[in-house]
Design a protein around this motif. Structure first.
Motif, PDB file in Angstrom:
ATOM      1  N   ALA A 221       0.825  -1.202   0.000  1.00 24.94           N
ATOM      2  CA  ALA A 221       0.000   0.000   0.000  1.00 24.94           C
ATOM      3  C   ALA A 221       0.864   1.258   0.000  1.00 24.94           C
ATOM      4  O   ALA A 221       0.563   2.242  -0.688  1.00 24.94           O
ATOM      5  N   ARG A 222       1.941   1.232   0.779  1.00 20.35           N
ATOM      6  CA  ARG A 222       2.848   2.380   0.799  1.00 20.35           C
ATOM      7  C   ARG A 222       3.531   2.560  -0.556  1.00 20.35           C
ATOM      8  O   ARG A 222       3.707   3.686  -1.041  1.00 20.35           O
ATOM      9  N   ALA A 223       3.917   1.455  -1.186  1.00 22.34           N
ATOM     10  CA  ALA A 223       4.566   1.542  -2.493  1.00 22.34           C
ATOM     11  C   ALA A 223       3.609   2.086  -3.551  1.00 22.34           C
ATOM     12  O   ALA A 223       4.001   2.908  -4.398  1.00 22.34           O
ATOM     13  N   SER A 228       2.402   6.491  -7.102  1.00 22.16           N
ATOM     14  CA  SER A 228       1.306   7.220  -7.751  1.00 22.16           C
ATOM     15  C   SER A 228       1.544   8.727  -7.782  1.00 22.16           C
ATOM     16  O   SER A 228       0.952   9.434  -8.604  1.00 22.16           O
ATOM     17  N   VAL A 229       2.399   9.231  -6.913  1.00 20.41           N
ATOM     18  CA  VAL A 229       2.650  10.682  -6.857  1.00 20.41           C
ATOM     19  C   VAL A 229       4.080  11.038  -7.266  1.00 20.41           C
ATOM     20  O   VAL A 229       4.341  12.173  -7.673  1.00 20.41           O
ATOM     21  N   ARG A 230       5.004  10.093  -7.152  1.00 21.68           N
ATOM     22  CA  ARG A 230       6.397  10.361  -7.525  1.00 21.68           C
ATOM     23  C   ARG A 230       6.516  10.293  -9.039  1.00 21.68           C
ATOM     24  O   ARG A 230       6.151   9.291  -9.670  1.00 21.68           O
ATOM     25  N   GLU A 231       7.027  11.366  -9.660  1.00 19.57           N
ATOM     26  CA  GLU A 231       7.106  11.438 -11.115  1.00 19.57           C
ATOM     27  C   GLU A 231       8.521  11.204 -11.613  1.00 19.57           C
ATOM     28  O   GLU A 231       9.501  11.561 -10.954  1.00 19.57           O
ATOM     29  N   GLN A 232       8.594  10.585 -12.786  1.00 17.34           N
ATOM     30  CA  GLN A 232       9.860  10.378 -13.477  1.00 17.34           C
ATOM     31  C   GLN A 232       9.604  10.518 -14.970  1.00 17.34           C
ATOM     32  O   GLN A 232       8.613   9.968 -15.492  1.00 17.34           O
ATOM     33  N   PHE A 233      10.430  11.269 -15.640  1.00 15.93           N
ATOM     34  CA  PHE A 233      10.242  11.550 -17.063  1.00 15.93           C
ATOM     35  C   PHE A 233       8.866  12.158 -17.339  1.00 15.93           C
ATOM     36  O   PHE A 233       8.208  11.847 -18.341  1.00 15.93           O
ATOM     37  N   GLY A 234       8.409  12.994 -16.404  1.00 19.71           N
ATOM     38  CA  GLY A 234       7.184  13.743 -16.626  1.00 19.71           C
ATOM     39  C   GLY A 234       5.894  12.994 -16.350  1.00 19.71           C
ATOM     40  O   GLY A 234       4.805  13.506 -16.622  1.00 19.71           O
ATOM     41  N   LEU A 237       5.497   7.348 -11.522  1.00 20.65           N
ATOM     42  CA  LEU A 237       6.182   6.055 -11.619  1.00 20.65           C
ATOM     43  C   LEU A 237       5.198   4.910 -11.838  1.00 20.65           C
ATOM     44  O   LEU A 237       5.519   3.917 -12.491  1.00 20.65           O
ATOM     45  N   SER A 238       4.003   5.047 -11.288  1.00 18.27           N
ATOM     46  CA  SER A 238       3.027   3.961 -11.371  1.00 18.27           C
ATOM     47  C   SER A 238       2.547   3.698 -12.793  1.00 18.27           C
ATOM     48  O   SER A 238       1.928   2.664 -13.052  1.00 18.27           O
ATOM     49  N   THR A 239       2.827   4.616 -13.724  1.00 15.76           N
ATOM     50  CA  THR A 239       2.391   4.406 -15.112  1.00 15.76           C
ATOM     51  C   THR A 239       3.425   3.622 -15.916  1.00 15.76           C
ATOM     52  O   THR A 239       3.150   3.244 -17.059  1.00 15.76           O
ATOM     53  N   HIS A 240       4.594   3.365 -15.339  1.00 18.06           N
ATOM     54  CA  HIS A 240       5.625   2.604 -16.039  1.00 18.06           C
ATOM     55  C   HIS A 240       5.341   1.113 -15.905  1.00 18.06           C
ATOM     56  O   HIS A 240       5.025   0.610 -14.820  1.00 18.06           O
ATOM     57  N   GLN A 241       5.487   0.389 -16.998  1.00 14.55           N
ATOM     58  CA  GLN A 241       5.124  -1.034 -17.008  1.00 14.55           C
ATOM     59  C   GLN A 241       5.943  -1.843 -16.020  1.00 14.55           C
ATOM     60  O   GLN A 241       5.418  -2.739 -15.336  1.00 14.55           O
ATOM     61  N   ALA A 242       7.223  -1.545 -15.905  1.00 19.19           N
ATOM     62  CA  ALA A 242       8.071  -2.311 -14.988  1.00 19.19           C
ATOM     63  C   ALA A 242       7.585  -2.167 -13.546  1.00 19.19           C
ATOM     64  O   ALA A 242       7.588  -3.136 -12.771  1.00 19.19           O
ATOM     65  N   VAL A 243       7.165  -0.961 -13.170  1.00 16.14           N
ATOM     66  CA  VAL A 243       6.645  -0.733 -11.823  1.00 16.14           C
ATOM     67  C   VAL A 243       5.338  -1.488 -11.627  1.00 16.14           C
ATOM     68  O   VAL A 243       5.110  -2.114 -10.581  1.00 16.14           O
ATOM     69  N   GLN A 244       4.475  -1.435 -12.628  1.00 13.87           N
ATOM     70  CA  GLN A 244       3.187  -2.125 -12.543  1.00 13.87           C
ATOM     71  C   GLN A 244       3.373  -3.631 -12.382  1.00 13.87           C
ATOM     72  O   GLN A 244       2.695  -4.275 -11.571  1.00 13.87           O
ATOM     73  N   MET A 303      14.243   6.579  -1.644  1.00 13.17           N
ATOM     74  CA  MET A 303      13.575   6.716  -0.360  1.00 13.17           C
ATOM     75  C   MET A 303      13.543   5.381   0.389  1.00 13.17           C
ATOM     76  O   MET A 303      13.516   5.339   1.614  1.00 13.17           O
ATOM     77  N   GLY A 304      13.525   4.281  -0.348  1.00 15.22           N
ATOM     78  CA  GLY A 304      13.486   2.973   0.281  1.00 15.22           C
ATOM     79  C   GLY A 304      14.738   2.638   1.061  1.00 15.22           C
ATOM     80  O   GLY A 304      14.740   1.730   1.890  1.00 15.22           O
TER      81      GLY A 304
END
Length: 345
Positions: A221-223, A228-234, A237-244, A303-304
């Motif tokens: 849940a924390r991840a 969902s709020v930390r952005e990378q490349f605009g 992060l949650s929209t990147h397939q590897a993260v999903q 952060m981890g």
């Protein structure tokens, strides 16, 4: 097989969830250090949650421990319920139940267990025990400890009667200590024999698997919230397939821990053979649990690596539970023995 919580189980879980959410925030956890949060423990006992386990069974306890695991709240809930309330209620004499259960319900008596401790404790005769258990969780805050001897007979020892209770630090902040008996007086738990030992050990494995399910759910849940709020490349992060994909794998592992713990607890409460199911739940809690807490820390990126970040507590608890009551390879070996004997239900 039906894992749907009863009204009583659901009500207890919701109440526990509210108490843990209110009284087990990150700041309070940091303030507690490695000891028990006395105010939180008092609130849980005042709400009647430890005592409710007598009515809601091991499955009810698993549901409550999930809520504890989500916050990594520092209270001896699992230990005092499984080694105390359930063990005494199932295996204690009528006199032991009358003497111990009221205090276990209201929290004035806190029980922990020195399980497993094969070959380290020896009965000396005359109701006395010798030997050393290198670490026992929550022993620093316990009034009693349940100790198995080399013949797997269960004994009750008052913490104040032990020759020494020496504080030790574990991976997780579980108020642990080294138990030195050296002729300490003890009383046998009912007519407990190896059968009672195996029953208590199975219940403990199931209970701590339920705790691990909550730890993993909290880490994930924390991840999810962070990515969902930390952005990378605009973009988040949650929209990147590897993260999903990493989060999806962690979710499936968490669900596997939960469902195997539920099945084992249901079998235990129904009076069915739960030994194999307990080992299965403990194996998933060990192997899948460490994958999930590693993923939760990894998905937090830099952060981890912060030791003060709340997700790091989930990592520490997950790794401690990975080893507690038998690491994955040990549990798999026990399961293999059951399969070889044809005893796996």
């Amino acid at each position: 097989m039906d894992f749907t919580p009863t009204e009583e189980q659901e009500a207890a879980r919701e109440l526990a969830g509210r108490i843990f959410a209110d009284l087990a925030g990150p700041e309070r956890l940091r303030a507690a250090g490695t000891g028990t949060d006395a105010e939180l423990w008092k609130a849980l006992c005042a709400a009647g949650l430890p005592g409710s386990v007598e009515e809601t069974g091991l499955l009810g306890l698993v549901l409550l421990l999930e809520e504890q695991g989500r916050t990594t709240a520092q209270v001896p809930f699992a230990a005092s319920c499984v080694y105390g309330i359930l063990a005494v209620a199932r295996h204690g004499t009528e006199e032991q139940r009358a003497r111990l259960l009221p205090g276990l319900r209201d929290g004035t008596t806190v029980m922990t267990g020195a399980l497993p401790a094969p070959g380290t404790v020896t009965p000396l005769g005359g109701g006395r025990l010798g030997g050393v258990v290198e670490w026992v969780p929550w022993l620093r805050d316990a009034t009693h400890v349940l100790v198995p001897d080399e013949d797997r007979v269960l004994w009750l020892v008052r913490a104040e009667d032990a020759a020494a209770v020496e504080p030790v630090e574990l991976t997780a902040p579980w108020a642990a200590a080294r138990l030195v008996l050296d002729g300490a007086p003890a009383e046998r738990l009912g007519r407990a024999d190896a059968t009672a030992h195996d029953d208590v050990l199975a219940a403990a494995r199931i209970a701590f698997a339920g705790l691990q399910a909550g730890v993993c759910a909290g880490s994930l849940a924390r991840a999810v919230a962070y990515t969902s709020v930390r952005e990378q490349f605009g973009r988040p992060l949650s929209t990147h397939q590897a993260v999903q994909l990493r989060a999806a794998d962690a979710h499936m592992d968490t669900e596997a821990i939960r469902v195997t713990a539920y099945e084992a607890a249901w079998r235990f409460d129904e009076g069915l053979d739960a030994g194999g199911a307990a080992l299965t739940a403990a194996w998933w809690a060990s192997e899948a649990g460490k994958r999930v807490v590693h993923a939760g820390q990894h998905l937090h990126g830099g952060m981890g690596a912060d030791l003060d970040h709340p997700v790091h507590r989930h990592f520490l608890w997950g790794r401690q539970l990975d080893a507690y009551l038998g690491a994955g390879t040990e549990l798999l070996a026990e399961l293999g023995d059951l399969l070889a004997k044809g005893d796996l239900s």
